[in-house]
Design an enzyme around this catalytic site. Structure first.
Site, PDB file in Angstrom:
ATOM      1  N   HIS A  70       1.432  19.098  32.198  1.00 50.90           N
ATOM      2  CA  HIS A  70       1.773  17.003  31.805  1.00 50.90           C
ATOM      3  C   HIS A  70       2.651  17.436  30.609  1.00 50.90           C
ATOM      4  CE1 HIS A  70       0.956  13.330  29.685  1.00 50.90           C
ATOM      5  NE2 HIS A  70       0.636  12.994  30.938  1.00 50.90           N
TER       6      HIS A  70
ATOM      7  N   SER B 217       3.699   4.721  32.386  1.00 53.10           N
ATOM      8  CA  SER B 217       3.938   3.262  32.540  1.00 53.10           C
ATOM      9  C   SER B 217       3.774   2.391  33.967  1.00 53.10           C
ATOM     10  CB  SER B 217       5.441   2.776  30.987  1.00 53.10           C
ATOM     11  OG  SER B 217       4.808   3.222  30.024  1.00 53.10           O
TER      12      SER B 217
ATOM     13  N   GLU C 154       2.942  16.482  27.512  1.00 54.24           N
ATOM     14  CA  GLU C 154       1.666  16.138  26.622  1.00 54.24           C
ATOM     15  C   GLU C 154       1.622  17.773  25.985  1.00 54.24           C
ATOM     16  OE1 GLU C 154       0.929  11.332  26.953  1.00 54.24           O
ATOM     17  OE2 GLU C 154      -1.316  13.812  27.299  1.00 54.24           O
TER      18      GLU C 154
ATOM     19  N   ASN D 120      -5.060   9.413  35.620  1.00 53.60           N
ATOM     20  CA  ASN D 120      -5.127   9.972  34.070  1.00 53.60           C
ATOM     21  C   ASN D 120      -5.772   9.220  32.742  1.00 53.60           C
ATOM     22  OD1 ASN D 120      -5.352  11.964  32.296  1.00 53.60           O
ATOM     23  ND2 ASN D 120      -3.063  12.335  32.343  1.00 53.60           N
TER      24      ASN D 120
ATOM     25  N   GLY E   9       3.865   6.211  27.753  1.00 53.30           N
ATOM     26  CA  GLY E   9       2.759   5.244  26.889  1.00 53.30           C
ATOM     27  C   GLY E   9       3.951   4.555  25.866  1.00 53.30           C
TER      28      GLY E   9
ATOM     29  N   GLU F 110       7.469  12.200  35.536  1.00 52.18           N
ATOM     30  CA  GLU F 110       6.646  11.789  34.864  1.00 52.18           C
ATOM     31  C   GLU F 110       7.692  11.858  33.184  1.00 52.18           C
ATOM     32  OE1 GLU F 110       2.125  10.495  34.768  1.00 52.18           O
ATOM     33  OE2 GLU F 110       2.979  12.936  33.468  1.00 52.18           O
TER      34      GLU F 110
ATOM     35  N   LYS G  73      -6.375  11.255  30.293  1.00 56.29           N
ATOM     36  CA  LYS G  73      -6.166  12.009  28.734  1.00 56.29           C
ATOM     37  C   LYS G  73      -7.651  11.832  27.903  1.00 56.29           C
ATOM     38  CE  LYS G  73      -1.700  10.022  29.354  1.00 56.29           C
ATOM     39  NZ  LYS G  73      -0.011   9.570  28.700  1.00 56.29           N
TER      40      LYS G  73
END
Length: 256
Positions: free
Chosen positions: A108, A220, A110, A21, A185, A179, A23
């Site tokens: 996701h 991560s 985010e 991904n 991140g 996730e 991003k």
């Protein structure tokens, strides 16, 4: 339940699946160098995993051109729940299909956090993707506060519920990616045992016809922890963020 007719292929956990991904990263020049490095590295490593990358929308044509005819497939990082119409800024599943996309990431963390996407909207996006032949990569995960409150299972069950309500056929054409929000991140990673505990819970909730779908871990993942994570019984690969932007790291993860 829905009577939608899904065109996407059934996906199974027969081979490890590693999806990058990107991003909101990349450029025409850097994308070319990255994918060249990935393709060469995977060939040299004799990688047996199924490998894919999900790029920003503007680069889909470039990525399709660079990867066409290779073993690496490509996809998008989001998709609209709508087929067409007055939805400025949205990108439909049919549009993605025209670029040869195989995958569409939905839900996701985010997007759930920054764009206030509800569990129902994420399920609707998964359905839209599958209806035109894309495989939804359905993301779930808890925040640190939810983990500390011992709410991991209830949070993930609530995120999955609208997907399950759409019927077993859609679930069987979906990849689920766990996730933990606190590991995305941040440099923090769930221990293999923590990740397996959640993956085992998710597997147990799946309908009988979908027990063999891939369950990915994201958060991560790096070359030095990938093999240990992927060795867990119910972890079938990874949804890779930052490390997917470094060819040697992404290849090392896929080869793990």
């Amino acid at each position: 339940m829905t009577d939608a007719s899904y065109k996407s292929d059934l996906v199974t956990r027969a081979n490890k699946l590693v999806i990058g991904n990107w991003k909101m990263n990349g450029s025409m020049e850097s994308n070319h160098a990255l994918l060249d490095g990935v393709l060469v590295g995977l060939e040299q490593a004799g990688c047996k995993a199924v490998v894919a990358v999900c790029s920003p929308f503007p680069y889909l044509a470039q990525v399709a051109g660079l990867l066409k005819g290779t073993a690496v497939s490509w996809g998008a990082q989001d998709v609209s729940a709508h087929g067409q119409g007055a939805y400025t800024g949205e990108v439909s599943a049919a549009m993605l299909s025209e670029f040869g996309c195989r995958w569409a990431i939905v839900g996701h963390s985010e997007r759930r956090a920054m764009h206030q996407e509800s569990a129902q909207l994420v399920a609707d996006k998964a359905e839209a993707a599958a209806t035109v032949g894309l495989t939804p990569v359905f993301c779930v995960g808890e925040t640190l506060a939810e983990r500390e409150a011992d709410r991991v299972q209830s949070v993930i069950a609530a995120q999955l519920a609208p997907l399950f309500a759409k019927g077993d056929d859609l679930v069987a054409r979906t990849v689920v990616a766990y996730e933990p929000v606190w590991a995305i991140g941040t440099g923090k990673t769930a221990s293999p045992e923590q990740a397996q505990q959640v993956h085992g819970f998710i597997r147990a909730q799946l309908p009988a016809s979908a027990k063999s779908i891939p369950l990915l871990y994201g958060g991560s993942v790096k070359p030095d922890n990938a093999a240990t994570l992927f060795a867990m019984d119910d972890i079938d690969g990874g949804l890779i963020g930052g490390a997917a932007l470094v060819a040697k790291d992404f290849v090392a993860i896929a080869a793990a």
